[in-house]
Design an enzyme around this catalytic site. Structure first.
Site, PDB file in Angstrom:
ATOM      1  N   ASP A  24      36.151  68.524 -59.449  1.00  0.00           N
ATOM      2  CA  ASP A  24      35.846  69.833 -58.862  1.00  0.00           C
ATOM      3  C   ASP A  24      36.894  70.878 -59.242  1.00  0.00           C
ATOM      4  O   ASP A  24      38.065  70.554 -59.443  1.00  0.00           O
ATOM      5  CB  ASP A  24      35.765  69.684 -57.331  1.00  0.00           C
ATOM      6  N   HIS A  41      33.707  74.907 -67.037  1.00  0.00           N
ATOM      7  CA  HIS A  41      32.967  73.657 -67.276  1.00  0.00           C
ATOM      8  C   HIS A  41      33.294  73.120 -68.672  1.00  0.00           C
ATOM      9  O   HIS A  41      33.474  71.922 -68.873  1.00  0.00           O
ATOM     10  CB  HIS A  41      31.458  73.876 -67.148  1.00  0.00           C
ATOM     11  N   GLU A  71      22.688  68.515 -55.223  1.00  0.00           N
ATOM     12  CA  GLU A  71      22.711  69.844 -54.597  1.00  0.00           C
ATOM     13  C   GLU A  71      23.041  70.945 -55.617  1.00  0.00           C
ATOM     14  O   GLU A  71      22.820  72.126 -55.352  1.00  0.00           O
ATOM     15  CB  GLU A  71      23.768  69.881 -53.473  1.00  0.00           C
ATOM     16  N   TRP A  73      21.594  71.845 -58.220  1.00  0.00           N
ATOM     17  CA  TRP A  73      20.430  72.610 -58.714  1.00  0.00           C
ATOM     18  C   TRP A  73      20.335  73.957 -58.033  1.00  0.00           C
ATOM     19  O   TRP A  73      19.690  74.873 -58.533  1.00  0.00           O
ATOM     20  CB  TRP A  73      19.128  71.847 -58.446  1.00  0.00           C
ATOM     21  N   LEU A 135      35.441  49.284 -70.837  1.00  0.00           N
ATOM     22  CA  LEU A 135      35.251  50.106 -69.636  1.00  0.00           C
ATOM     23  C   LEU A 135      33.769  50.438 -69.415  1.00  0.00           C
ATOM     24  O   LEU A 135      33.067  50.809 -70.357  1.00  0.00           O
ATOM     25  CB  LEU A 135      36.027  51.419 -69.822  1.00  0.00           C
TER      26      LEU A 135
HETATM   27  C1  IPE Z   1      30.836  68.255 -56.118  1.00  0.00           C
HETATM   28  O1  IPE Z   1      31.358  69.519 -56.302  1.00  0.00           O
HETATM   29  C2  IPE Z   1      29.941  67.916 -57.261  1.00  0.00           C
HETATM   30  C3  IPE Z   1      30.589  67.720 -58.564  1.00  0.00           C
HETATM   31  C4  IPE Z   1      31.862  67.756 -58.788  1.00  0.00           C
HETATM   32  C5  IPE Z   1      29.708  67.445 -59.642  1.00  0.00           C
HETATM   33  P1  IPE Z   1      30.710  70.799 -55.590  1.00  0.00           P
HETATM   34  O2  IPE Z   1      31.518  71.954 -55.983  1.00  0.00           O
HETATM   35  O3  IPE Z   1      29.253  70.863 -55.875  1.00  0.00           O
HETATM   36  O4  IPE Z   1      30.907  70.440 -54.038  1.00  0.00           O
HETATM   37  P2  IPE Z   1      30.890  71.397 -52.782  1.00  0.00           P
HETATM   38  O5  IPE Z   1      29.649  72.210 -52.883  1.00  0.00           O
HETATM   39  O6  IPE Z   1      32.097  72.236 -52.847  1.00  0.00           O
HETATM   40  O7  IPE Z   1      30.905  70.475 -51.616  1.00  0.00           O
HETATM   41  C1  IPE Z   2      32.772  71.172 -60.519  1.00  0.00           C
HETATM   42  O1  IPE Z   2      33.357  72.411 -60.560  1.00  0.00           O
HETATM   43  C2  IPE Z   2      31.723  70.984 -61.569  1.00  0.00           C
HETATM   44  C3  IPE Z   2      30.349  70.930 -61.053  1.00  0.00           C
HETATM   45  C4  IPE Z   2      30.005  70.959 -59.791  1.00  0.00           C
HETATM   46  C5  IPE Z   2      29.294  70.852 -62.039  1.00  0.00           C
HETATM   47  P1  IPE Z   2      32.749  73.627 -59.759  1.00  0.00           P
HETATM   48  O2  IPE Z   2      31.766  74.326 -60.619  1.00  0.00           O
HETATM   49  O3  IPE Z   2      32.215  73.186 -58.449  1.00  0.00           O
HETATM   50  O4  IPE Z   2      34.008  74.547 -59.562  1.00  0.00           O
HETATM   51  P2  IPE Z   2      34.435  75.321 -58.252  1.00  0.00           P
HETATM   52  O5  IPE Z   2      34.515  74.326 -57.147  1.00  0.00           O
HETATM   53  O6  IPE Z   2      33.382  76.350 -57.993  1.00  0.00           O
HETATM   54  O7  IPE Z   2      35.748  75.901 -58.600  1.00  0.00           O
HETATM   55 MG    MG Z   3      33.038  73.002 -56.611  1.00  0.00          MG
END
Ligand code: IPE
Ligand code: IPE
Ligand code: MG
Length: 252
Positions: A24, A41, A71, A73, A135
């Site tokens: 994240d 990303h 979620e 999407w 792995l």
């Molecule tokens: C969790 O991150 C999903 C991934 C890292 C793929 P999110 O950014 O979607 O989680 P929330 O919405 O902050 O809980």
């Molecule tokens: C996690 O990074 C990657 C995905 C959920 C695909 P975020 O896109 O959620 O990045 P933040 O949390 O908004 O910084």
């Molecule tokens: Mg996030």
């Protein structure tokens, strides 16, 4: 610094077998630099490569990475579409290297919602690496922990309906064989980058006794040293699984 820590960890008996990461913080990383979220990303992909390499070097059995949640999407359509494109490109570019490195790739999650092109790529990538013995790399894509438990229940209910299983034979061990991580060692360590302390519907069933490690570091800054630090912290924890410390010491 990181080479030294890696060498130390290689000689350690208490390494985790199965590590999962909620990657994240990509969006915030990019926004802090005044860039669009998708830049984060893209930068995050380099860190995926880095942790996969380190996990292989440490001889971990399995690494499960949360790439896209059920979620996610709900995000703006253009961000979702860049993420899908990125997934397709990375899969195409990386699969040969993964195969050369004896990595067995598996995509976990409800892949039926992906484009036909992506589903074919996923199938080919899994087929190519299915006999590899190094792995096990699980990429969780359109994955949700509740979805995982639900699909396991559906499969088991189907067996009951066909008369192949009776309800009283449904045990924790059996459910374990029907969630997406069946065949893998128990989840030992769950890491989340990006500063939030939540599971966001990741491996709910599997995280029952995992050690949780949260770091403020945003995913595109999560380098090998951060990964090694998380693993080192795991190796220092006394895991009691409901027992007393004395009992744990006695069985060592
Ligand atoms: C969790 O991150 C999903 C991934 C890292 C793929 P999110 O950014 O979607 O989680 P929330 O919405 O902050 O809980
Ligand atoms: C996690 O990074 C990657 C995905 C959920 C695909 P975020 O896109 O959620 O990045 P933040 O949390 O908004 O910084
Ligand atoms: Mg996030």
């Amino acid at each position: 610094m990181s080479e030294q820590l890696k060498a130390q960890l290689l000689g350690c008996d208490d390494l985790p077998s199965h590590v999962a990461i909620i990657m994240d913080g990509n969006g915030r990383w990019a926004q802090r630099m005044g860039k669009r979220r998708v830049v984060g990303h893209k930068a995050g992909v380099d860190k995926v490569r880095e942790v996969v390499k380190t996990a292989s070097e440490l001889n971990l059995k399995a690494l499960t990475l949360f790439a896209f949640s059920s979620e996610n999407w709900q995000r703006p359509a253009d961000e979702v579409s860049v993420l899908m494109e990125l997934f397709l490109t990375v899969l195409s570019l990386e699969i040969k290297r993964l195969n050369r490195n004896n990595v067995k790739l598996s995509i976990i999650g409800d892949t039926t919602r992906f484009s036909d092109k992506l589903q074919t790529k996923i199938k080919n990538a899994q087929d190519l690496t299915k006999d590899n013995t190094g792995l096990v790399l699980n990429i969780a894509a359109n994955y949700g922990g509740r979805w995982d438990v639900t699909q396991a229940c559906q499969q088991l209910a189907g067996l009951v309906q066909q008369g192949k299983l009776s309800p009283e034979d449904i045990s924790e061990e059996l459910i374990n064989q029907y969630v997406c991580t069946a065949q893998l060692p128990e989840l030992d360590l769950l890491i989340r980058s990006g500063g939030d302390c939540r599971i966001s519907n990741f491996l709910l069933w599997q995280a029952a006794y995992a050690e949780l490690y949260f770091t403020e570091t945003l995913w595109p800054d999560f380098d090998e040293n951060e990964f090694l630090k998380a693993i080192a912290s795991f190796s220092q924890v006394e895991r009691r699984f409901g027992c007393t410390s004395e009992q744990v010491v006695a069985t060592k």
